[in-house]
Scaffold this active site. Structure first.
Site, PDB file in Angstrom:
ATOM      1  N   THR A 179       5.516 -11.871   0.499  1.00 54.00           N
ATOM      2  CA  THR A 179       5.821 -11.485  -0.882  1.00 54.00           C
ATOM      3  C   THR A 179       5.707 -12.683  -1.813  1.00 54.00           C
ATOM      4  OG1 THR A 179       7.440 -10.433  -2.352  1.00 54.00           O
ATOM      5  CG2 THR A 179       8.343 -11.884  -0.677  1.00 54.00           C
ATOM      6  N   LYS A 186      13.028 -10.536  -4.113  1.00 51.50           N
ATOM      7  CA  LYS A 186      13.007  -9.811  -2.840  1.00 51.50           C
ATOM      8  C   LYS A 186      13.361 -10.767  -1.710  1.00 51.50           C
ATOM      9  CE  LYS A 186       9.203  -6.498  -3.636  1.00 51.50           C
ATOM     10  NZ  LYS A 186       7.849  -6.143  -3.169  1.00 51.50           N
ATOM     11  N   ASP A 216       6.701  -2.966   0.000  1.00 53.65           N
ATOM     12  CA  ASP A 216       6.207  -2.387  -1.247  1.00 53.65           C
ATOM     13  C   ASP A 216       7.290  -1.452  -1.746  1.00 53.65           C
ATOM     14  OD1 ASP A 216       3.988  -2.537  -3.102  1.00 53.65           O
ATOM     15  OD2 ASP A 216       3.912  -0.366  -2.866  1.00 53.65           O
ATOM     16  N   PHE A 229      17.372  -7.672 -10.156  1.00 53.13           N
ATOM     17  CA  PHE A 229      16.092  -7.954 -10.816  1.00 53.13           C
ATOM     18  C   PHE A 229      15.440  -6.636 -11.240  1.00 53.13           C
ATOM     19  CE2 PHE A 229      12.878  -6.785  -7.569  1.00 53.13           C
ATOM     20  CZ  PHE A 229      13.675  -6.624  -6.449  1.00 53.13           C
ATOM     21  N   GLY A 230      14.262  -6.742 -11.832  1.00 53.53           N
ATOM     22  CA  GLY A 230      13.458  -5.560 -12.167  1.00 53.53           C
ATOM     23  C   GLY A 230      14.231  -4.511 -12.967  1.00 53.53           C
ATOM     24  N   ASP A 266      16.975  -2.950 -12.105  1.00 58.91           N
ATOM     25  CA  ASP A 266      18.401  -2.814 -11.761  1.00 58.91           C
ATOM     26  C   ASP A 266      19.288  -2.559 -12.989  1.00 58.91           C
ATOM     27  OD1 ASP A 266      17.934  -3.096  -9.067  1.00 58.91           O
ATOM     28  OD2 ASP A 266      18.553  -5.184  -8.954  1.00 58.91           O
ATOM     29  N   HIS A 296      17.906   0.728  -1.379  1.00 59.21           N
ATOM     30  CA  HIS A 296      16.690   1.180  -0.691  1.00 59.21           C
ATOM     31  C   HIS A 296      16.211   0.121   0.305  1.00 59.21           C
ATOM     32  CE1 HIS A 296      16.108  -1.007  -4.340  1.00 59.21           C
ATOM     33  NE2 HIS A 296      14.813  -1.147  -4.185  1.00 59.21           N
TER      34      HIS A 296
HETATM   35  P1  ITT Z   1       5.120  -8.518  -3.923  1.00 61.62           P
HETATM   36  O1  ITT Z   1       4.081  -7.433  -4.003  1.00 61.62           O
HETATM   37  O2  ITT Z   1       4.521  -9.886  -3.896  1.00 61.62           O
HETATM   38  O3  ITT Z   1       6.116  -8.299  -2.813  1.00 61.62           O
HETATM   39  P2  ITT Z   1       6.010  -7.373  -6.452  1.00 61.62           P
HETATM   40  O4  ITT Z   1       7.131  -7.694  -7.407  1.00 61.62           O
HETATM   41  O5  ITT Z   1       4.627  -7.232  -7.031  1.00 61.62           O
HETATM   42  O6  ITT Z   1       6.013  -8.484  -5.278  1.00 61.62           O
HETATM   43  P3  ITT Z   1       5.903  -4.593  -5.675  1.00 61.62           P
HETATM   44  O7  ITT Z   1       4.440  -4.515  -5.817  1.00 61.62           O
HETATM   45  O8  ITT Z   1       6.530  -3.983  -4.459  1.00 61.62           O
HETATM   46  O9  ITT Z   1       6.425  -6.101  -5.643  1.00 61.62           O
HETATM   47  O10 ITT Z   1       6.551  -4.015  -6.995  1.00 61.62           O
HETATM   48  C1  ITT Z   1       7.822  -3.543  -6.991  1.00 61.62           C
HETATM   49  C2  ITT Z   1       8.389  -3.492  -8.402  1.00 61.62           C
HETATM   50  O11 ITT Z   1       9.389  -2.448  -8.399  1.00 61.62           O
HETATM   51  C3  ITT Z   1       9.132  -4.774  -8.734  1.00 61.62           C
HETATM   52  O12 ITT Z   1       8.332  -5.685  -9.438  1.00 61.62           O
HETATM   53  C4  ITT Z   1      10.290  -4.264  -9.561  1.00 61.62           C
HETATM   54  O13 ITT Z   1       9.897  -4.083 -10.881  1.00 61.62           O
HETATM   55  C5  ITT Z   1      10.576  -2.895  -8.952  1.00 61.62           C
HETATM   56  N1  ITT Z   1      11.610  -3.008  -7.907  1.00 61.62           N
HETATM   57  C6  ITT Z   1      11.457  -2.957  -6.553  1.00 61.62           C
HETATM   58  N2  ITT Z   1      12.619  -3.115  -5.918  1.00 61.62           N
HETATM   59  C7  ITT Z   1      13.540  -3.284  -6.891  1.00 61.62           C
HETATM   60  C8  ITT Z   1      14.931  -3.518  -6.871  1.00 61.62           C
HETATM   61  O14 ITT Z   1      15.599  -3.659  -5.747  1.00 61.62           O
HETATM   62  N3  ITT Z   1      15.557  -3.612  -8.043  1.00 61.62           N
HETATM   63  C9  ITT Z   1      14.888  -3.490  -9.205  1.00 61.62           C
HETATM   64  N4  ITT Z   1      13.579  -3.301  -9.317  1.00 61.62           N
HETATM   65  C10 ITT Z   1      12.888  -3.194  -8.161  1.00 61.62           C
END
Ligand code: ITT
Length: 198
Positions: free
Chosen positions: A7, A12, A66, A149-150, A152, A178
């Site tokens: 990642t 994460k 993912d 993050f994201g 949340d 999750h």
């Molecule tokens: P990698 O692919 O390098 O692992 P990424 O951030 O691009 O990193 P994803 O493609 O899996 O990862 O995108 C997942 C997105 O979904 C992430 O950027 C967040 O915006 C959201 N997300 C996933 N899990 C989350 C969480 O636990 N809390 C909040 N947002 C989450």
């Protein structure tokens, strides 16, 4: 068993550091982030793509995640596209605020959403395993909380904590998210496998 973590998302990686019993699964950061084009049609396809890219480069077992937020009222906009919702130039906060904006006027019963995490444990080209976890809830009306993050700060889990966003519940998230659920499935699977091989 030791897996390289595929990642580029530091949040994460931080969560994973707390999620496995190191006596069963150890997760090590990859030496370098790889650019993987996530053009799969499902979370499983993208998780596999990420895992395989890191495996091909480092030639050792890999774990990829993912994940994303699936919002019932916006079925085609987030999901596998969650990291890119609203375009590449937005910050995570701007993305979450855009989601609130798009749901303005949508009633509570139609704001249902779930987080999903698909883990791919890639041991070799012939042997890889998927584990999935989901967390049900809704997109709230307000951006609240400083943890996580994201999305949340705009996601409110169903049940006893329905008035708090996930960004206000770091301890609860660590046990019930999750990602925590998917990790638990994986850990049980590998524990069983080690016992059987003894
Ligand atoms: P990698 O692919 O390098 O692992 P990424 O951030 O691009 O990193 P994803 O493609 O899996 O990862 O995108 C997942 C997105 O979904 C992430 O950027 C967040 O915006 C959201 N997300 C996933 N899990 C989350 C969480 O636990 N809390 C909040 N947002 C989450």
């Amino acid at each position: 068993m030791n897996f390289l973590l595929a990642t580029g998302n530091a949040h994460k990686a931080e969560e994973f550091a707390e999620l496995f019993n190191p006596e069963i699964l150890q997760i090590t950061a990859a030496p370098e982030k790889l650019e993987v084009i996530e053009d799969g049609k499902t979370f499983h396809e993208n998780a596999l793509k990420k895992a395989k890219s890191y495996y091909d480069k480092y030639k050792q077992p890999v774990m990829a995640d993912d994940s994303g937020l699936c919002v019932q009222a916006l079925p085609d906009e987030l999901g596998i596209y969650s990291a890119r919702f609203g375009g590449d130039d937005l910050s995570a906060k701007e993305r979450a605020e855009l989601l609130l904006e798009k749901l303005q006027g949508v009633q509570a019963k139609d704001r249902s959403a779930y987080f999903i995490c698909v883990l791919c444990f890639y041991l070799s080209e012939d042997e890889y395993f998927f584990f999935e976890g989901r967390l049900q809830g809704r997109v709230g009306e307000e951006y609240k909380g400083d943890f996580g993050f994201g999305y949340d700060p705009v996601f409110y889990p169903e049940g006893e904590n329905e008035h708090s966003s996930l960004a206000m519940l770091p301890d609860w998230k660590a046990k019930n998210s999750h990602r925590a659920i998917a990790c638990q499935f994986a850990e049980n699977f590998f524990k069983e496998r080690v016992c059987q091989s003894r």
